[in-house]
Motif scaffolding. Structure first.
Motif, short mmCIF file in Angstrom:
data_model
loop_
_atom_site.label_atom_id
_atom_site.label_comp_id
_atom_site.label_asym_id
_atom_site.label_seq_id
_atom_site.Cartn_x
_atom_site.Cartn_y
_atom_site.Cartn_z
N ASN A 11 -12.98 -49.26 -18.12
CA ASN A 11 -14.42 -50.10 -17.92
C ASN A 11 -15.02 -48.96 -17.06
N HIS A 12 -16.36 -48.90 -17.21
CA HIS A 12 -17.20 -48.20 -16.27
C HIS A 12 -17.39 -49.02 -14.81
N TRP A 90 -15.58 -42.36 -11.00
CA TRP A 90 -15.66 -42.78 -12.37
C TRP A 90 -16.42 -41.80 -12.92
N TRP A 91 -16.27 -41.77 -14.39
CA TRP A 91 -17.05 -40.78 -15.53
C TRP A 91 -17.42 -41.80 -16.42
N LYS A 92 -18.82 -41.41 -16.80
CA LYS A 92 -19.49 -42.20 -17.79
C LYS A 92 -19.79 -41.30 -18.77
N HIS A 93 -18.71 -41.43 -19.84
CA HIS A 93 -18.91 -40.40 -21.12
C HIS A 93 -19.84 -41.01 -22.09
N PRO A 94 -20.72 -40.00 -23.02
CA PRO A 94 -21.56 -40.92 -23.72
C PRO A 94 -20.84 -41.31 -25.04
N SER A 95 -19.63 -40.88 -25.41
CA SER A 95 -19.14 -41.34 -26.63
C SER A 95 -17.86 -41.83 -26.81
N LYS A 97 -14.28 -43.72 -24.20
CA LYS A 97 -13.81 -44.15 -22.93
C LYS A 97 -12.93 -43.31 -22.09
N THR A 98 -13.19 -43.51 -20.61
CA THR A 98 -12.55 -42.57 -19.81
C THR A 98 -11.73 -43.34 -18.85
#
Length: 191
Positions: A11-12, A90-95, A97-98
């Motif tokens: 989760n973000h 945290w890492w919010k990748h646009p496409s 899940k990280t």
């Protein structure tokens, strides 16, 4: 060397809600945060508002090997108090899940003082951070079991206390996990 409590989540977690959950747990379990910062050294005086703002501060993303460029947004922060420190990233990748993580490091002295509470603290961290995987171990055990790679390719090890989400249990097989003759404490929290 001390004790590591590490939680991974897909989760973000770079939101004010997750920051509030974590900081509330730290207060509830009497981990008095004294200093914070976006990077080492943690040298700014702690306040709840300042910590929440740092937690959600967005930086340019991280290197994505698939596209060979920086992607999305990332963030993190450090905090410390007497006998402990923590780090969130945290890492919010646009496409896609990280894997985002949170580590709380306890000195052995603090761990001995709070040993009875650690299981509950870990369980609440797992629940509040929507963990995918997590563990509690001493630093020596983690270093001894370390293998290059990320949680996408391998587990970091089997430790004193482990959490496997239903995703991991389904992948590894519940029977396989429960049949191991581990002489450690293990927790499987299934939804």
């Amino acid at each position: 060397m001390g004790i590591l409590i590490t939680i991974y989540s897909t989760n973000h977690i770079g939101t004010e809600e997750y920051a509030g959950r974590f900081l509330r747990l730290m207060e509830e379990y009497r981990f008095e945060i004294e200093k914070i910062n976006l990077s080492e050294p943690a040298n700014e005086t702690y306040s709840l508002i300042k910590a929440k703002n740092m937690w959600v501060t967005e930086e340019p993303g991280l290197y994505d090997s698939d596209s060979d460029k920086m992607i999305g947004k990332s963030g993190g922060m450090y905090g410390k108090g007497k006998g402990f420190w923590y780090q969130v990233h945290w890492w919010k990748h646009p496409s896609k899940k990280t894997l985002n993580y949170l580590t709380v490091y306890l000195s052995k002295k603090v761990f001995k003082q709070k040993t009875r509470e650690i299981f509950l603290f870990f369980t609440e961290l797992v629940e509040n951070m929507d963990a995918t995987y997590g563990y509690v171990t001493n630093e020596e055990s983690r270093n001894r079991q370390h293998v290059t790679g990320t949680l996408r390719e391998r587990l970091p090890g089997v430790f004193w206390l482990n959490y496997f989400s239903p995703l991991f249990v389904d992948y590894l097989g519940k029977n396989s996990i429960s049949e191991f003759s581990w002489k450690i404490k293990m927790v499987l929290l299934l939804n």
